[in-house]
Motif scaffolding. Sequence first.
Motif, PDB file in Angstrom:
ATOM      1  N   ALA A 198     111.450 -83.231  14.662  1.00  0.00           N
ATOM      2  CA  ALA A 198     111.646 -82.793  13.283  1.00  0.00           C
ATOM      3  C   ALA A 198     111.331 -83.890  12.281  1.00  0.00           C
ATOM      4  O   ALA A 198     110.980 -83.605  11.129  1.00  0.00           O
ATOM      5  N   SER A 199     111.421 -85.147  12.696  1.00  0.00           N
ATOM      6  CA  SER A 199     111.188 -86.244  11.752  1.00  0.00           C
ATOM      7  C   SER A 199     109.741 -86.297  11.278  1.00  0.00           C
ATOM      8  O   SER A 199     109.454 -86.848  10.213  1.00  0.00           O
ATOM      9  N   LEU A 200     108.829 -85.699  12.029  1.00  0.00           N
ATOM     10  CA  LEU A 200     107.413 -85.788  11.671  1.00  0.00           C
ATOM     11  C   LEU A 200     107.098 -85.059  10.370  1.00  0.00           C
ATOM     12  O   LEU A 200     106.180 -85.446   9.656  1.00  0.00           O
ATOM     13  N   ARG A 201     107.820 -84.013  10.054  1.00  0.00           N
ATOM     14  CA  ARG A 201     107.579 -83.305   8.782  1.00  0.00           C
ATOM     15  C   ARG A 201     108.521 -83.776   7.677  1.00  0.00           C
ATOM     16  O   ARG A 201     108.511 -83.226   6.578  1.00  0.00           O
ATOM     17  N   GLN A 202     109.328 -84.767   7.954  1.00  0.00           N
ATOM     18  CA  GLN A 202     110.293 -85.249   6.966  1.00  0.00           C
ATOM     19  C   GLN A 202     110.011 -86.688   6.544  1.00  0.00           C
ATOM     20  O   GLN A 202     110.859 -87.351   5.951  1.00  0.00           O
ATOM     21  N   GLN A 203     108.812 -87.174   6.828  1.00  0.00           N
ATOM     22  CA  GLN A 203     108.481 -88.541   6.486  1.00  0.00           C
ATOM     23  C   GLN A 203     108.286 -88.696   4.974  1.00  0.00           C
ATOM     24  O   GLN A 203     107.873 -87.768   4.296  1.00  0.00           O
ATOM     25  N   SER A 204     108.557 -89.894   4.494  1.00  0.00           N
ATOM     26  CA  SER A 204     108.497 -90.139   3.058  1.00  0.00           C
ATOM     27  C   SER A 204     107.053 -90.176   2.570  1.00  0.00           C
ATOM     28  O   SER A 204     106.113 -90.405   3.343  1.00  0.00           O
ATOM     29  N   GLN A 205     106.899 -89.978   1.284  1.00  0.00           N
ATOM     30  CA  GLN A 205     105.568 -90.072   0.685  1.00  0.00           C
ATOM     31  C   GLN A 205     104.998 -91.479   0.854  1.00  0.00           C
ATOM     32  O   GLN A 205     103.789 -91.646   1.018  1.00  0.00           O
ATOM     33  N   TYR A 207      91.446 -82.127  -2.129  1.00  0.00           N
ATOM     34  CA  TYR A 207      92.705 -81.378  -2.305  1.00  0.00           C
ATOM     35  C   TYR A 207      93.884 -82.195  -1.780  1.00  0.00           C
ATOM     36  O   TYR A 207      94.862 -82.420  -2.482  1.00  0.00           O
ATOM     37  N   TYR A 208      93.791 -82.648  -0.565  1.00  0.00           N
ATOM     38  CA  TYR A 208      94.897 -83.367   0.071  1.00  0.00           C
ATOM     39  C   TYR A 208      95.135 -84.723  -0.578  1.00  0.00           C
ATOM     40  O   TYR A 208      94.192 -85.446  -0.913  1.00  0.00           O
ATOM     41  N   ASN A 209      96.409 -85.060  -0.737  1.00  0.00           N
ATOM     42  CA  ASN A 209      96.829 -86.425  -1.018  1.00  0.00           C
ATOM     43  C   ASN A 209      98.276 -86.558  -0.539  1.00  0.00           C
ATOM     44  O   ASN A 209      98.913 -85.538  -0.197  1.00  0.00           O
ATOM     45  N   PRO A 210      98.837 -87.763  -0.482  1.00  0.00           N
ATOM     46  CA  PRO A 210     100.193 -87.905   0.073  1.00  0.00           C
ATOM     47  C   PRO A 210     101.260 -87.122  -0.687  1.00  0.00           C
ATOM     48  O   PRO A 210     102.201 -86.602  -0.074  1.00  0.00           O
ATOM     49  N   GLY A 211     101.141 -87.019  -2.011  1.00  0.00           N
ATOM     50  CA  GLY A 211     102.110 -86.233  -2.753  1.00  0.00           C
ATOM     51  C   GLY A 211     102.034 -84.754  -2.421  1.00  0.00           C
ATOM     52  O   GLY A 211     103.060 -84.079  -2.255  1.00  0.00           O
ATOM     53  N   VAL A 212     100.812 -84.241  -2.319  1.00  0.00           N
ATOM     54  CA  VAL A 212     100.625 -82.841  -1.922  1.00  0.00           C
ATOM     55  C   VAL A 212     101.153 -82.622  -0.507  1.00  0.00           C
ATOM     56  O   VAL A 212     101.774 -81.589  -0.210  1.00  0.00           O
ATOM     57  N   HIS A 213     100.915 -83.581   0.399  1.00  0.00           N
ATOM     58  CA  HIS A 213     101.408 -83.500   1.777  1.00  0.00           C
ATOM     59  C   HIS A 213     102.913 -83.255   1.799  1.00  0.00           C
ATOM     60  O   HIS A 213     103.404 -82.317   2.432  1.00  0.00           O
ATOM     61  N   VAL A 214     103.654 -84.100   1.103  1.00  0.00           N
ATOM     62  CA  VAL A 214     105.114 -83.995   1.117  1.00  0.00           C
ATOM     63  C   VAL A 214     105.574 -82.741   0.376  1.00  0.00           C
ATOM     64  O   VAL A 214     106.442 -82.000   0.854  1.00  0.00           O
ATOM     65  N   GLY A 215     104.974 -82.475  -0.773  1.00  0.00           N
ATOM     66  CA  GLY A 215     105.392 -81.334  -1.567  1.00  0.00           C
ATOM     67  C   GLY A 215     105.080 -79.990  -0.935  1.00  0.00           C
ATOM     68  O   GLY A 215     105.760 -78.998  -1.214  1.00  0.00           O
ATOM     69  N   ALA A 216     104.077 -79.928  -0.075  1.00  0.00           N
ATOM     70  CA  ALA A 216     103.662 -78.656   0.518  1.00  0.00           C
ATOM     71  C   ALA A 216     104.744 -78.027   1.385  1.00  0.00           C
ATOM     72  O   ALA A 216     104.753 -76.812   1.591  1.00  0.00           O
ATOM     73  N   PHE A 217     105.671 -78.841   1.894  1.00  0.00           N
ATOM     74  CA  PHE A 217     106.743 -78.316   2.741  1.00  0.00           C
ATOM     75  C   PHE A 217     107.905 -77.752   1.922  1.00  0.00           C
ATOM     76  O   PHE A 217     108.810 -77.140   2.486  1.00  0.00           O
ATOM     77  N   HIS A 218     107.899 -77.954   0.613  1.00  0.00           N
ATOM     78  CA  HIS A 218     108.933 -77.407  -0.260  1.00  0.00           C
ATOM     79  C   HIS A 218     108.474 -76.031  -0.728  1.00  0.00           C
ATOM     80  O   HIS A 218     107.639 -75.908  -1.615  1.00  0.00           O
ATOM     81  N   LEU A 219     109.032 -74.999  -0.126  1.00  0.00           N
ATOM     82  CA  LEU A 219     108.513 -73.647  -0.257  1.00  0.00           C
ATOM     83  C   LEU A 219     109.264 -72.828  -1.303  1.00  0.00           C
ATOM     84  O   LEU A 219     110.474 -73.008  -1.506  1.00  0.00           O
ATOM     85  N   PRO A 220     108.584 -71.883  -1.942  1.00  0.00           N
ATOM     86  CA  PRO A 220     109.280 -70.925  -2.811  1.00  0.00           C
ATOM     87  C   PRO A 220     110.349 -70.153  -2.036  1.00  0.00           C
ATOM     88  O   PRO A 220     110.227 -69.945  -0.819  1.00  0.00           O
TER      89      PRO A 220
END
Length: 284
Positions: A239-246, A262-275
């Motif tokens: 589970a830690s693999l999708r919870q890594q810091s920006q 399209y991809y960047n580290p901010g988008v990477h982290v933010g993409a897991f925060h879902l509606p």
Amino acid sequence: MPEQQYRETLYAGWCQQFEVEEILYEVKTGHQHLVIFRNAKFGRVLALDGIIQTTETDEFAYHEMLTHVPLFAHRAPRRVLIVGGGDGGILREVTRHAEVEHVTMVEIDPAVTEMAKQFLPGHSAGAFDDPRLNLVFDDGAAFVAKTEEKFDVIISDSTDPVGPGEVLFSGGFYAACHQRLNPGGILVTQNGVPFLQPDEVRDTSRRLAPVFADHHFYQVAVPTYVGGLMTLAWASDDASLRQQSQEVIAARFAASGLRTRYYNPGVHVGAFHLPQFILDGMAG
């Protein structure tokens, strides 16, 4: 003015329509009806069995997010399996990662790959000639079930869950992928547009839950996949693999030297925060 129109009718009661400047290629293969045409806004467009698969103009969003999120999240992605992806876009992005030592790509329909090389050369950008590639023409689910190879990352770039792509959304396929992953491995899959395909989030969540210790979804906006945000499924036993810091992702991204659209580290982290409606859909 172009008179010919191409209507995609993936959803009941909803369609999108493209003006066709020219049909460049059309064939009924042993697996599906394939057509590629030119549109003024989206460039060359590939459709399979009446469903838009990819366009020259916006393909980068989908291919970058389905590839770079798992590869930058993984601590050492050496071996990668691509299931589907016959147009070569995922392969192009995977081979940009210098630390990847071997790529196996399994495509069910040789006609898709041959067509893409000729009419969508920018999708693969020469990646089919990469010496790290082992290209296999086979049913993706059957290959995963029978191979003895192990992988660090598995990327399922499938069509929608109808026809040849249906088995790639099954619990049996996910279980077989789990068996083929090395410890700390990651599976990601195309998972539809949840506003118009809510059952896909619910069903995939239910099928992944008994197999992987951790599963979730992340999002990407692709204009030609109409109906709102698209979800990509994520599964791993770590589970830690999708919870890594920006900051961690940014360090890896900087070290890679990659330039993305399209991809960047901010988008990477933010993409897991879902509606919330997608989170609710996961819960059924």
